[in-house]
Scaffold this motif. Structure first.
Motif, PDB file in Angstrom:
ATOM      1  N   GLY A 173      48.282  12.869  69.385  1.00  0.00           N
ATOM      2  CA  GLY A 173      47.514  13.441  70.488  1.00  0.00           C
ATOM      3  C   GLY A 173      48.195  14.652  71.093  1.00  0.00           C
ATOM      4  N   LEU A 174      49.519  14.574  71.263  1.00  0.00           N
ATOM      5  CA  LEU A 174      50.236  15.709  71.830  1.00  0.00           C
ATOM      6  C   LEU A 174      50.225  16.887  70.861  1.00  0.00           C
ATOM      7  N   ARG A 175      50.261  16.618  69.568  1.00  0.00           N
ATOM      8  CA  ARG A 175      50.159  17.714  68.603  1.00  0.00           C
ATOM      9  C   ARG A 175      48.809  18.420  68.723  1.00  0.00           C
ATOM     10  N   THR A 176      47.765  17.652  69.019  1.00  0.00           N
ATOM     11  CA  THR A 176      46.451  18.264  69.207  1.00  0.00           C
ATOM     12  C   THR A 176      46.439  19.166  70.446  1.00  0.00           C
ATOM     13  N   VAL A 177      47.039  18.683  71.530  1.00  0.00           N
ATOM     14  CA  VAL A 177      47.120  19.504  72.746  1.00  0.00           C
ATOM     15  C   VAL A 177      47.927  20.770  72.471  1.00  0.00           C
ATOM     16  N   ALA A 178      49.049  20.622  71.747  1.00  0.00           N
ATOM     17  CA  ALA A 178      49.875  21.785  71.421  1.00  0.00           C
ATOM     18  C   ALA A 178      49.117  22.774  70.546  1.00  0.00           C
ATOM     19  N   LEU A 179      48.308  22.273  69.629  1.00  0.00           N
ATOM     20  CA  LEU A 179      47.492  23.159  68.794  1.00  0.00           C
ATOM     21  C   LEU A 179      46.486  23.930  69.643  1.00  0.00           C
ATOM     22  N   ALA A 180      45.890  23.263  70.619  1.00  0.00           N
ATOM     23  CA  ALA A 180      44.962  23.944  71.529  1.00  0.00           C
ATOM     24  C   ALA A 180      45.677  25.038  72.311  1.00  0.00           C
ATOM     25  N   ALA A 181      46.905  24.744  72.773  1.00  0.00           N
ATOM     26  CA  ALA A 181      47.677  25.746  73.507  1.00  0.00           C
ATOM     27  C   ALA A 181      48.059  26.916  72.605  1.00  0.00           C
ATOM     28  N   LEU A 182      48.378  26.616  71.345  1.00  0.00           N
ATOM     29  CA  LEU A 182      48.694  27.676  70.384  1.00  0.00           C
ATOM     30  C   LEU A 182      47.508  28.616  70.207  1.00  0.00           C
ATOM     31  N   GLY A 183      46.318  28.037  70.012  1.00  0.00           N
ATOM     32  CA  GLY A 183      45.130  28.861  69.851  1.00  0.00           C
ATOM     33  C   GLY A 183      44.828  29.682  71.089  1.00  0.00           C
ATOM     34  N   PHE A 184      44.999  29.052  72.267  1.00  0.00           N
ATOM     35  CA  PHE A 184      44.782  29.780  73.514  1.00  0.00           C
ATOM     36  C   PHE A 184      45.739  30.971  73.621  1.00  0.00           C
ATOM     37  N   GLY A 185      47.031  30.739  73.352  1.00  0.00           N
ATOM     38  CA  GLY A 185      48.009  31.819  73.432  1.00  0.00           C
ATOM     39  C   GLY A 185      47.706  32.930  72.450  1.00  0.00           C
ATOM     40  N   LEU A 186      47.285  32.564  71.239  1.00  0.00           N
ATOM     41  CA  LEU A 186      46.946  33.558  70.227  1.00  0.00           C
ATOM     42  C   LEU A 186      45.851  34.496  70.716  1.00  0.00           C
ATOM     43  N   LEU A 242      38.083  26.531  73.661  1.00  0.00           N
ATOM     44  CA  LEU A 242      38.798  27.521  72.854  1.00  0.00           C
ATOM     45  C   LEU A 242      37.825  28.314  71.983  1.00  0.00           C
ATOM     46  N   GLY A 243      36.817  27.639  71.428  1.00  0.00           N
ATOM     47  CA  GLY A 243      35.836  28.340  70.611  1.00  0.00           C
ATOM     48  C   GLY A 243      35.095  29.413  71.391  1.00  0.00           C
ATOM     49  N   GLY A 244      34.671  29.073  72.605  1.00  0.00           N
ATOM     50  CA  GLY A 244      33.999  30.067  73.442  1.00  0.00           C
ATOM     51  C   GLY A 244      34.906  31.227  73.800  1.00  0.00           C
ATOM     52  N   PRO A 302      41.678  50.166  68.504  1.00  0.00           N
ATOM     53  CA  PRO A 302      41.469  49.020  69.397  1.00  0.00           C
ATOM     54  C   PRO A 302      40.611  47.905  68.811  1.00  0.00           C
ATOM     55  N   VAL A 303      39.711  48.243  67.874  1.00  0.00           N
ATOM     56  CA  VAL A 303      38.858  47.206  67.301  1.00  0.00           C
ATOM     57  C   VAL A 303      39.672  46.138  66.572  1.00  0.00           C
ATOM     58  N   GLY A 304      40.909  46.466  66.204  1.00  0.00           N
ATOM     59  CA  GLY A 304      41.748  45.540  65.466  1.00  0.00           C
ATOM     60  C   GLY A 304      42.011  44.234  66.180  1.00  0.00           C
ATOM     61  N   PHE A 305      41.964  44.241  67.531  1.00  0.00           N
ATOM     62  CA  PHE A 305      42.296  42.999  68.227  1.00  0.00           C
ATOM     63  C   PHE A 305      41.171  41.963  68.167  1.00  0.00           C
ATOM     64  N   ALA A 306      40.022  42.320  67.605  1.00  0.00           N
ATOM     65  CA  ALA A 306      38.965  41.326  67.398  1.00  0.00           C
ATOM     66  C   ALA A 306      39.425  40.228  66.441  1.00  0.00           C
ATOM     67  N   ALA A 307      40.379  40.560  65.565  1.00  0.00           N
ATOM     68  CA  ALA A 307      40.864  39.568  64.602  1.00  0.00           C
ATOM     69  C   ALA A 307      41.511  38.377  65.298  1.00  0.00           C
ATOM     70  N   GLY A 308      42.196  38.619  66.414  1.00  0.00           N
ATOM     71  CA  GLY A 308      42.822  37.526  67.145  1.00  0.00           C
ATOM     72  C   GLY A 308      41.799  36.542  67.685  1.00  0.00           C
ATOM     73  N   GLY A 309      40.682  37.051  68.177  1.00  0.00           N
ATOM     74  CA  GLY A 309      39.622  36.170  68.652  1.00  0.00           C
ATOM     75  C   GLY A 309      39.035  35.328  67.534  1.00  0.00           C
ATOM     76  N   LEU A 365      38.825  29.865  64.636  1.00  0.00           N
ATOM     77  CA  LEU A 365      39.173  28.983  63.513  1.00  0.00           C
ATOM     78  C   LEU A 365      40.042  27.820  63.983  1.00  0.00           C
ATOM     79  N   VAL A 366      40.961  28.086  64.917  1.00  0.00           N
ATOM     80  CA  VAL A 366      41.781  27.006  65.479  1.00  0.00           C
ATOM     81  C   VAL A 366      40.882  26.001  66.205  1.00  0.00           C
ATOM     82  N   ALA A 367      39.854  26.497  66.892  1.00  0.00           N
ATOM     83  CA  ALA A 367      38.921  25.604  67.587  1.00  0.00           C
ATOM     84  C   ALA A 367      38.226  24.666  66.601  1.00  0.00           C
ATOM     85  N   VAL A 368      37.879  25.170  65.428  1.00  0.00           N
ATOM     86  CA  VAL A 368      37.261  24.320  64.403  1.00  0.00           C
ATOM     87  C   VAL A 368      38.236  23.223  63.981  1.00  0.00           C
ATOM     88  N   LEU A 369      39.502  23.578  63.803  1.00  0.00           N
ATOM     89  CA  LEU A 369      40.516  22.590  63.442  1.00  0.00           C
ATOM     90  C   LEU A 369      40.673  21.544  64.543  1.00  0.00           C
TER      91      LEU A 369
END
Length: 423
Positions: free
Chosen positions: A232-245, A302-304, A386-393, A398-402
């Motif tokens: 469960g904590l790994r799932t929370v950490a994954l959510a935080a990773l995606g948010f930070g990204l 995270l997906g939104g 500047p359009v390059g930062f769309a890749a981060g979103g 994709l992290v949200a799907v995981l």
């Protein structure tokens, strides 16, 4: 709040007005504020000296990787020895390290040397976020008051993640020396952490932890990975990773987009407005009932967020700062709900005697995400604009799907109340 019960203003007043809370709350505000300033302040500092987003992003990433590793190690140390004495030693090492990295940047040392200095500085950056959150179990009883305290921690941390970079950008652009933002961040970290470590509540918690260990009480999750072994904590950490990204990508992308539009100072203004919107959304979020399932909340939020930041990147080439601002504010409204969910997720999935380490794992994941987002967006912006930062979103989506596939891991743990705690 985990069960969908909203917090009321009286719950927040009860938490923040609890006996012994005033000093550590004020100290942690100062000490935690720079958490998201360090990386961007360093990036902008190096960018001004070296003239390259790619080099600056690499140094910023080294700092954040060091922070990620140091945060986890410190979390386990503070859970075992108590926060007071170790934090004071860490602050001393941090002051020396900051002086070292500033010297390397000013002397334009070889890149490997600067990267090493960033790695060391990050590793000894005081990690008081977990200790600040864990202290509430000593200050207030379990229930709505403590949950309000955790929501306060989440809202304030989210504010620091947004307002900190905005201040870093303004200081880097608006002052004669580009290292001003890094110096301000370091002074706040040193002052706030030292004060926090010396408060009565923190010293009392440290004494209790040392007494507990001396009496032979179990040391919580052990082994190399410690508490992060819990699914469960790994799932929370994954959510935080995606948010930070996603957040790290947006920070650099907005600055690049406004500079490309001919208004570089507008980047700091937009980031500040983003902070205001996210805080207001966080307050409203805390006052309303929410769905019970964190396992559902984490991927949806995270997906939104990822989709909206992707949209920010796609509208950047148009050059309309108004359109960029509208999409950016919509994305900002989803920030605090995520950070609140991360904080509640720690309560939901980790044992109390590993609370500092558990929360520091989540902070570490967010910091690594910010590091990756800033580094990747820096390279893509140098190459594609500047359009390059769309890749981060898109990566965040994709992290949200995981996360969606891991939603069943968020079943809460059941444990007995520790002796001597308000929990």
């Amino acid at each position: 709040m985990l069960g969908g019960v909203p917090a009321s203003p009286s719950d927040y007043r009860a938490a923040l007005g609890a006996p012994g809370a005033a000093a550590p709350v004020c100290a942690s505000l100062i000490g935690r504020f720079p958490i998201a300033m360090h990386s961007l302040a360093t990036l902008l500092y190096v960018r001004e000296i070296e003239g390259s987003y790619a080099i600056a992003g690499a140094v910023s990433a080294a700092l954040l990787v060091g922070t990620a590793v140091g945060t986890v190690v410190q979390g386990r140390l503070l859970d075992r020895l108590g926060p007071s004495r170790p934090l004071l030693l860490i602050v001393a090492a941090y002051a020396v390290a900051v002086a070292g990295i500033v010297t390397c940047i000013e002397l334009r040392a070889a890149l490997p040397v600067v990267l090493l200095a960033g790695l060391v500085t990050g590793s000894v950056t005081p990690a008081i976020e977990g200790s600040s959150r864990a202290l509430w179990s000593d200050l207030v009883p379990a229930g709505r008051t403590r949950e309000a305290a955790y929501t306060y921690e989440a809202i304030s941390l989210e504010t620091f993640f947004i307002l900190g970079p905005a201040l870093a950008a303004l200081l880097a652009v608006g002052t004669p020396w580009p290292g001003t933002a890094l110096l301000v961040a370091a002074l706040a970290e040193i002052t706030g952490t030292t004060w926090f470590a010396l408060t009565r509540a923190v010293r009392r918690r440290s004494a209790r932890i040392r007494a507990s260990r001396t009496s032979g009480a179990p040391a919580g999750d052990t082994g190399l990975l410690g508490v992060i072994r819990r699914p469960g904590l790994r799932t929370v950490a994954l959510a935080a990773l995606g948010f930070g990204l996603v957040a790290g990508t947006a920070e650099v992308g907005v600055l690049a987009a406004t500079a490309s539009a001919g208004s570089p100072a507008m980047g700091g203004i937009l980031l500040s407005a983003w902070s205001v919107v996210s805080v207001l959304a966080g307050v409203l979020y805390g006052l309303r009932p929410r769905p019970r399932s964190l396992g559902l909340r984490l991927p949806v939020l995270l997906g939104g967020f990822g989709l909206l930041v992707t949209a920010m990147g796609l509208v950047s080439p148009i050059g309309s700062l108004v359109l960029l601002a509208v999409v950016m504010m919509a994305a900002g409204a989803l920030i605090t709900p995520q950070v609140t969910a991360h904080s509640l997720g720690v309560e939901h999935t980790a044992p109390a005697d590993s609370a500092t380490e558990a929360f520091n794992w989540v902070v570490t994941a967010a910091v690594l995400g910010v590091s990756a987002g800033q580094a990747v967006s820096g390279v893509l912006i140098d190459r594609f604009g500047p359009v390059g930062f769309a890749a981060g979103g898109m990566l965040g989506t994709l992290v949200a799907v995981l996360l969606w596939t891991r939603r069943a891991t968020m079943a809460p743990i059941v444990e007995c109340e520790p002796a001597g705690s308000a929990r």
